[in-house]
Design a protein around this motif. Structure first.
Motif, PDB file in Angstrom:
ATOM      1  N   GLU A   5     -12.761   9.514  -0.446  1.00  0.00           N
ATOM      2  CA  GLU A   5     -13.455   9.508   0.837  1.00  0.00           C
ATOM      3  C   GLU A   5     -13.259  10.818   1.586  1.00  0.00           C
ATOM      4  OE1 GLU A   5     -13.112   4.677   1.730  1.00  0.00           O
ATOM      5  OE2 GLU A   5     -11.758   6.112   2.709  1.00  0.00           O
ATOM      6  N   ASP A  61      -3.162   4.977  -1.660  1.00  0.00           N
ATOM      7  CA  ASP A  61      -4.211   4.101  -1.135  1.00  0.00           C
ATOM      8  C   ASP A  61      -4.857   4.698   0.121  1.00  0.00           C
ATOM      9  OD1 ASP A  61      -3.899   1.950  -3.038  1.00  0.00           O
ATOM     10  OD2 ASP A  61      -1.996   1.515  -2.040  1.00  0.00           O
ATOM     11  N   VAL A  62      -4.035   5.366   0.937  1.00  0.00           N
ATOM     12  CA  VAL A  62      -4.536   5.980   2.168  1.00  0.00           C
ATOM     13  C   VAL A  62      -3.892   7.353   2.306  1.00  0.00           C
ATOM     14  CG1 VAL A  62      -4.721   5.806   4.692  1.00  0.00           C
ATOM     15  CG2 VAL A  62      -4.797   3.734   3.290  1.00  0.00           C
ATOM     16  N   ILE A  98       0.847   5.252   1.254  1.00  0.00           N
ATOM     17  CA  ILE A  98       0.186   6.122   2.215  1.00  0.00           C
ATOM     18  C   ILE A  98       0.758   7.525   2.063  1.00  0.00           C
ATOM     19  CG2 ILE A  98       1.815   5.405   4.024  1.00  0.00           C
ATOM     20  CD1 ILE A  98      -0.462   5.862   6.035  1.00  0.00           C
ATOM     21  N   ARG A 147      -8.305  10.542   8.041  1.00  0.00           N
ATOM     22  CA  ARG A 147      -7.665   9.462   7.300  1.00  0.00           C
ATOM     23  C   ARG A 147      -8.685   8.851   6.349  1.00  0.00           C
ATOM     24  NH1 ARG A 147      -5.521   5.474  11.590  1.00  0.00           N
ATOM     25  NH2 ARG A 147      -5.569   7.310  12.931  1.00  0.00           N
ATOM     26  N   GLY A 148      -8.191   8.350   5.226  1.00  0.00           N
ATOM     27  CA  GLY A 148      -9.061   7.730   4.220  1.00  0.00           C
ATOM     28  C   GLY A 148      -8.445   7.875   2.849  1.00  0.00           C
ATOM     29  N   THR A 149      -9.183   7.431   1.829  1.00  0.00           N
ATOM     30  CA  THR A 149      -8.723   7.598   0.456  1.00  0.00           C
ATOM     31  C   THR A 149      -9.035   9.023   0.004  1.00  0.00           C
ATOM     32  OG1 THR A 149     -10.822   6.879  -0.479  1.00  0.00           O
ATOM     33  CG2 THR A 149      -9.167   5.171  -0.005  1.00  0.00           C
ATOM     34  N   HIS A 150      -8.466   9.368  -1.123  1.00  0.00           N
ATOM     35  CA  HIS A 150      -8.694  10.713  -1.663  1.00  0.00           C
ATOM     36  C   HIS A 150     -10.185  10.966  -1.897  1.00  0.00           C
ATOM     37  CE1 HIS A 150      -8.159  14.307  -4.126  1.00  0.00           C
ATOM     38  NE2 HIS A 150      -8.790  13.704  -5.122  1.00  0.00           N
ATOM     39  N   ARG A 166      -3.457  11.894  -4.973  1.00  0.00           N
ATOM     40  CA  ARG A 166      -4.666  11.230  -5.501  1.00  0.00           C
ATOM     41  C   ARG A 166      -4.449   9.749  -5.718  1.00  0.00           C
ATOM     42  NH1 ARG A 166      -5.710  16.064  -8.794  1.00  0.00           N
ATOM     43  NH2 ARG A 166      -4.354  15.139 -10.377  1.00  0.00           N
ATOM     44  N   ASP A 167      -3.226   9.347  -6.055  1.00  0.00           N
ATOM     45  CA  ASP A 167      -2.944   7.945  -6.346  1.00  0.00           C
ATOM     46  C   ASP A 167      -2.702   7.106  -5.094  1.00  0.00           C
ATOM     47  OD1 ASP A 167      -3.194   8.475  -9.023  1.00  0.00           O
ATOM     48  OD2 ASP A 167      -1.043   8.831  -9.332  1.00  0.00           O
ATOM     49  N   GLU A 176       0.830  -1.201   0.000  1.00  0.00           N
ATOM     50  CA  GLU A 176       0.000   0.000   0.000  1.00  0.00           C
ATOM     51  C   GLU A 176       0.870   1.259   0.000  1.00  0.00           C
ATOM     52  OE1 GLU A 176      -4.294  -0.961   2.076  1.00  0.00           O
ATOM     53  OE2 GLU A 176      -2.646  -0.198   3.344  1.00  0.00           O
TER      54      GLU A 176
END
Length: 638
Positions: free
Chosen positions: A612, A594-595, A421, A607-610, A591-592, A419
């Protein structure tokens, strides 16, 4: 109104006191014994040198004894053959003396070079092992001073001071034994010199010690300021700080000159006092010895002239001539020759005293650094990482650079193998601190950092670093060629492997633009290359290491948009399959990920994806929308 200079100097003096703690005696025999232990690998050379020192201690007294014996024997008896034999013996002994002197100096130089070379290598190895926290609190100039001026002072102590002092001290012992044979009563007068010399040494001991310490510290400040001035010359000229910096440096140089003057004045008073003391005692010996010869039975056979000092003395009233009493002119001449050899080393040893104090100060500072324990080290049972999947977990981590001032507060998150981050937040929010803990440059103050389920405390640091790839914003390059710098990631890499890495990064044009390709010198700190070229070489260095955990600390912040577009595809290849920590300004990189972790004041606030985080409408969404609307591609603070 300009600030007075005195407060600056007071602060410099207080810095000297802090640096010097704990203060040690200038002539510390523990330091001398430690230096002697460093000669153990060269025992054969050292033992040969000590033999020459022993011979040198006897040779000058032996030459003097031959001269005195010839005067007292063949010359007084008008024996021409005896004088000729004595002259031949003197010439042969003098020739042998010069041969011994040659090897004494030569072997001392060789031994000194060997010891200093070992210490320099040990110091460099020590510097390579010191943790980041030590470098953050230590000025570059002070490190350079340990390796240069302190090391040279130590070289002088080993090559000259130690063995010259041994020769002179041995000569004093041999000459003293000869004086005791000639006349023990006169020798007792010579022994009266010892308390006077002890008093003079004690009085000047502390003054020279303090002056030399201050001088060495002031020189460290000069070298430290010079190093900063050279490294930061672009900032200096950009903000037109030349005159202000020059004034500050002039004050430091004046400080150093003042401390150096104190040393020279103290030493200039110390040596004349030693010589005056020796001359006074020679005058006393001349008076007493002359009276004793004139009062001897041999001299009493001739009637003393009226009004002379010895008038009224008769042979019957004088003690009989015994062994060990210089009762004639020949014995007195021999005694005075030996007295000259006894007193002359005093001024030589006194002259070595200044160098000895400097060498002791250098040894104290050098060994203090060599003995300094790192803030932390691997435990004896630390296990090497044979295989690294790349899982990373922070469990309630709190971290402090300075005790009592945490920069991370109760941080918890986990990253699965492979992943990526992204760490986002304003300057000082804790992004770099997180990657420092992942890299094991520091250890957490509280909580645990786990890699593949193992606490980093129990992992061998070297094996972990072999599986890390790091690209920093500063894009540091070492002096050498492009290929040399890429091989920092994999020392045994062939030229074909290096070219393949550039092809994967799609940077073939970079090699074509360089005059000598991979053999192009990069200059000091990469100064002969553009900013983009330096960054591309750093990417290649990380990629060739094939790391399992990749750390990009604002690695693309210094890249222009055109170069960034070129790197994005290569970055995807580099990141694919690797656990990646990205401190980034570029929105495209974030943007690319994972977190995305959004930090503020050492805490994770989002915390989260772009997608989210955009949907949640929090701090990250505000930053993104504001700068996207302004047509910019970077998030402030990264």
């Amino acid at each position: 109104m300009p600030a007075p200079v005195a407060p600056l100097r007071r602060s410099l003096t207080s810095h000297v006191e802090r640096e010097d703690e704990p203060r040690q005696r200038p002539l510390d025999f523990r330091l001398i014994a430690r230096l002697v232990r460093h000669t153990k690998p060269y025992a054969r050379l050292r033992n040969g040198l000590l033999l020459t020192v022993l011979l040198r201690s006897f040779q000058l007294p032996a030459l003097t004894w031959v001269v005195a014996a010839v005067i007292n024997g063949p010359v007084r008896e008008r024996d021409m053959q005896g004088v000729l034999n004595g002259a031949i013996l003197f010439a042969l002994l003098a020739l042998f003396t010069q041969v011994v002197m040659h090897f004494r100096q030569r072997w001392a130089l060789e031994l000194g070079e060997s010891v200093v070379g070992d210490l320099r290598n040990a110091l460099f190895a020590k510097l390579q092992r010191m943790p980041m926290s030590w470098y953050h609190g230590t000025k570059v100039g002070r490190v350079i001073s340990r390796m240069t001026s302190d090391m040279e002072d130590l070289r002088s102590g080993v090559q000259e001071v130690l063995f010259v002092t041994l020769v002179q001290a041995g000569q004093m012992l041999v000459a003293g034994a000869a004086m005791l044979y000639y006349d023990w009563t006169l020798f007792l007068i010579v022994l009266g010199l010892a308390p006077v010399i002890w008093f003079i040494n004690r009085r000047f001991h502390r003054r020279l010690s303090s002056a030399l310490r201050n001088m060495r510290e002031s020189f460290s400040r000069v070298t430290s300021t010079l190093a900063e001035a050279v490294v930061g010359i672009r900032v200096t000229q950009a903000f037109v700080r030349q005159e202000e910096n020059s004034r500050g440096f002039a004050e430091l140089a004046e400080d150093h000159s003042r401390y150096n003057t104190v040393v020279l004045r103290t030493h200039g008073l110390f040596l004349p006092l030693l010589e005056l003391n020796s001359q006074v005692f020679l005058a006393i010996l001349l008076l007493v010895g002359g009276l004793r010869v004139l009062s001897s039975p041999d001299s009493a056979s001739a009637a003393p002239p009226a009004g002379s000092v010895v008038e009224g003395f008769s042979a019957e009233r004088l003690p009989p001539k015994v062994a060990g009493r210089a009762s004639d002119v020949g014995d007195l001449i021999g005694f005075f020759f030996m007295a000259g050899l006894f007193f002359s080393p005093i001024s030589v040893i006194g002259n070595q005293y200044n160098q000895a104090m400097t060498a002791m100060a250098g040894a104290e500072r050098l060994f203090s650094l060599l003995d300094q324990e790192p803030a932390w080290s691997d435990p004896p049972d630390a296990r090497p990482l044979v295989h690294l999947a790349g899982a990373v977990e922070f469990q309630n981590v709190t971290f402090e650079y300075v005790p009592g001032r945490p920069v991370l507060h109760d941080i918890s998150f986990s990253v699965r193998p492979g992943e990526s981050i992204a760490l986002v937040g304003h300057t000082g929010s804790g992004k770099t601190s997180i990657i420092n803990l992942v890299s094991k440059f520091y250890l957490p103050t509280q909580g645990r950092v786990l890699i593949d389920g193992q606490d980093v405390l129990s992992i061998d640091t070297t094996s972990l670093h072999h599986k890390l790839g790091i690209v920093l914003q500063q894009n540091f390059l070492f002096s050498g060629t492009v290929a040399d710098n890429v091989r920092m990631g994999r020392p045994g890499a062939t030229e074909a492997a290096i070219r393949e890495v550039f092809e994967r990064l799609r940077c073939e044009e970079l090699l074509k633009s360089l005059p000598l390709g991979l053999d192009t010198p990069v200059g000091e700190r990469g100064g002969s290359l553009s900013l983009g070229q330096r960054q591309l070489i750093c990417f290649a260095r990380a990629l060739i290491a094939d790391p399992r955990i990749l750390i990009l600390d604002e690695a693309t912040s210094s890249i222009d948009s055109a170069t960034e577009a070129q790197l994005q595809a290569a970055l995807r290849v580099l990141i694919a399959g690797r656990t990646s920590f990205i401190v980034a300004h570029r929105l495209s990189t974030i943007r690319d990920a994972d977190v995305v972790l959004v930090l503020e004041d050492g805490r994770i606030i989002e915390r989260g994806t772009h997608p989210e985080l955009l949907a949640s409408g929090g701090r990250y969404a505000d930053l993104y929308r504001r700068f996207a609307a302004a047509g910019q591609s970077t998030v402030p603070g990264g």
